[in-house]
Design a protein around this motif. Structure first.
Motif, mmCIF file in Angstrom:
data_model
loop_
_atom_site.group_PDB
_atom_site.id
_atom_site.type_symbol
_atom_site.label_atom_id
_atom_site.label_comp_id
_atom_site.label_asym_id
_atom_site.label_seq_id
_atom_site.Cartn_x
_atom_site.Cartn_y
_atom_site.Cartn_z
ATOM 1 N N UNK A 213 0.857 -1.183 0.000
ATOM 2 C CA UNK A 213 0.000 0.000 0.000
ATOM 3 C C UNK A 213 0.894 1.236 0.000
ATOM 4 N N UNK A 214 0.570 2.160 -0.899
ATOM 5 C CA UNK A 214 1.328 3.409 -1.003
ATOM 6 C C UNK A 214 0.391 4.544 -0.595
ATOM 7 N N UNK A 215 0.791 5.337 0.376
ATOM 8 C CA UNK A 215 -0.015 6.491 0.787
ATOM 9 C C UNK A 215 0.588 7.758 0.206
ATOM 10 N N UNK A 221 4.953 10.592 -1.993
ATOM 11 C CA UNK A 221 4.674 9.341 -1.291
ATOM 12 C C UNK A 221 5.100 9.539 0.155
ATOM 13 N N UNK A 222 4.116 9.535 1.036
ATOM 14 C CA UNK A 222 4.408 9.776 2.452
ATOM 15 C C UNK A 222 4.962 8.512 3.085
ATOM 16 N N UNK A 223 4.281 7.389 2.813
ATOM 17 C CA UNK A 223 4.849 6.111 3.243
ATOM 18 C C UNK A 223 4.260 4.966 2.441
ATOM 19 N N UNK A 224 4.984 3.867 2.438
ATOM 20 C CA UNK A 224 4.561 2.678 1.708
ATOM 21 C C UNK A 224 4.941 1.463 2.536
ATOM 22 N N UNK A 225 4.132 0.425 2.444
ATOM 23 C CA UNK A 225 4.443 -0.783 3.196
ATOM 24 C C UNK A 225 3.399 -1.851 2.944
ATOM 25 N N UNK A 226 3.468 -2.917 3.708
ATOM 26 C CA UNK A 226 2.442 -3.953 3.591
ATOM 27 C C UNK A 226 1.126 -3.369 4.115
ATOM 28 N N UNK A 227 -0.002 -3.980 3.762
ATOM 29 C CA UNK A 227 -1.274 -3.496 4.307
ATOM 30 C C UNK A 227 -1.253 -3.442 5.834
ATOM 31 N N UNK A 228 -0.640 -4.434 6.475
ATOM 32 C CA UNK A 228 -0.584 -4.443 7.940
ATOM 33 C C UNK A 228 0.204 -3.235 8.447
ATOM 34 N N UNK A 229 1.338 -2.958 7.807
ATOM 35 C CA UNK A 229 2.152 -1.812 8.242
ATOM 36 C C UNK A 229 1.382 -0.502 8.098
ATOM 37 N N UNK A 238 0.325 12.305 8.818
ATOM 38 C CA UNK A 238 -0.619 12.496 7.707
ATOM 39 C C UNK A 238 -1.335 11.191 7.360
ATOM 40 N N UNK A 239 -0.615 10.076 7.451
ATOM 41 C CA UNK A 239 -1.246 8.782 7.183
ATOM 42 C C UNK A 239 -2.285 8.498 8.255
ATOM 43 N N UNK A 240 -1.911 8.739 9.512
ATOM 44 C CA UNK A 240 -2.838 8.488 10.625
ATOM 45 C C UNK A 240 -4.098 9.330 10.464
ATOM 46 N N UNK A 241 -3.908 10.604 10.125
ATOM 47 C CA UNK A 241 -5.060 11.498 9.986
ATOM 48 C C UNK A 241 -5.971 11.033 8.850
#
Ligand code: ADP
Ligand code: MG
Length: 247
Positions: A213-215, A221-229, A238-241
């Motif tokens: 998943x890429x946010x 790109x603020x962050x990218x990782x597995x769906x769990x991450x 920003x991702x949390x919000x």
């Protein structure tokens, strides 16, 4: 092997810098979900990958060939060869309204690949069956529901044997009760190892189907990782919000 490599991609519309040095790659058979607020540049990024937008800087390589290198493009013929490997499905289907469903599927390959009529007919029939629309071959697009139109659009993209499929919010224009039938077709494709980049607001789908998943926000790109991450343990405010509002 990476099928798409994007390196320091930049794109502005006038003074508005909508993609600020985007770098990421997609491996063969990977499903990548791209999430993020409206206006963050998700569509512009996808459109750049099929040359519906011209980038200003950075590079895009598809299957080892440069669609753009340091902001420069090859000859039109080479651009067509490279973009032919990628299929795209849009939010608003973009079907040809004056052609039947089956003619919609056969139009592009007939023009581009000069295949035999009979072979095309067989292939389009198979793909209509795959998306559950065998009985709609002779129908006109306007007689279909949104979910059916989108399944036609997916079958049409598959007619070109793409190495890679891009989806730009494929269910955002649909009534909620019609999203499931489209997501199911996409899940089937993922299971068959189709390489896909999916811009979506369907967080449950992203969690279930995506390998990564890429946010994106504000052209980055603020962050990218597995769906769990990303969904269970986001690192950036920003991702949390975003997730607290949308998930
Ligand atoms: P998203 O898909 O994440 O909602 P977009 O890629 O559509 O974001 O848009 C990113 C930014 O680029 C927005 O500010 C939008 O207004 C602007 N933009 C997109 N397309 C154009 C265009 N053709 N001309 C001018 N500005 C555009
Ligand atoms: Mg968009």
């Amino acid at each position: 092997m990476a099928i798409i490599e994007i390196n320091r991609l930049k794109k502005s519309f006038g003074q508005n810098e909508v993609l600020k040095s985007i770098t990421f790659s997609v491996e063969k058979n990977e499903v990548v979900a791209v999430i993020g607020p409206s206006g963050s540049g998700k569509s512009t990024m996808l459109r750049s990958l099929v040359h519906l937008e011209k980038i200003d800087g950075g590079s895009i390589a598809i299957d080892g060939e440069y669609l753009a290198k340091d902001g420069h493009y090859p000859k039109a013929k080479d651009i067509r060869t490279i973009t032919a490997k990628t299929g795209m499905v849009f939010q608003h289907f973009n079907l040809f309204p004056h052609l039947t469903v089956q003619e919609n599927l056969e139009m592009a390959p007939r023009l581009v690949k000069k295949q035999e009529k009979q072979a095309l007919r067989q292939k389009s029939s198979e793909l209509l069956q795959k998306v559950g629309l065998s009985d709609k071959a002779e129908a006109m697009p306007n007689s279909l529901s949104g979910g059916q139109k989108q399944r036609v659009a997916i079958a049409r993209a598959l007619m070109m044997n793409p190495e890679l499929l891009l989806f730009d919010e494929p269910t955002s224009a649909l009534d909620p009760e019609l999203t499931g039938e489209v997501l199911k077709v996409m899940k089937d494709l993922a299971r068959e190892d189709m390489t896909m980049i999916v811009v979506t607001h369907e967080m449950a789908f992203a969690r279930e189907v995506a390998d990564r998943v890429v946010f994106m926000a504000d052209g980055e790109i603020v962050e990218a990782g597995t769906p769990e991450e990303i969904f269970d343990n986001p690192q950036h405010e920003r991702t949390k919000a975003f997730l607290s509002k949308n998930y």
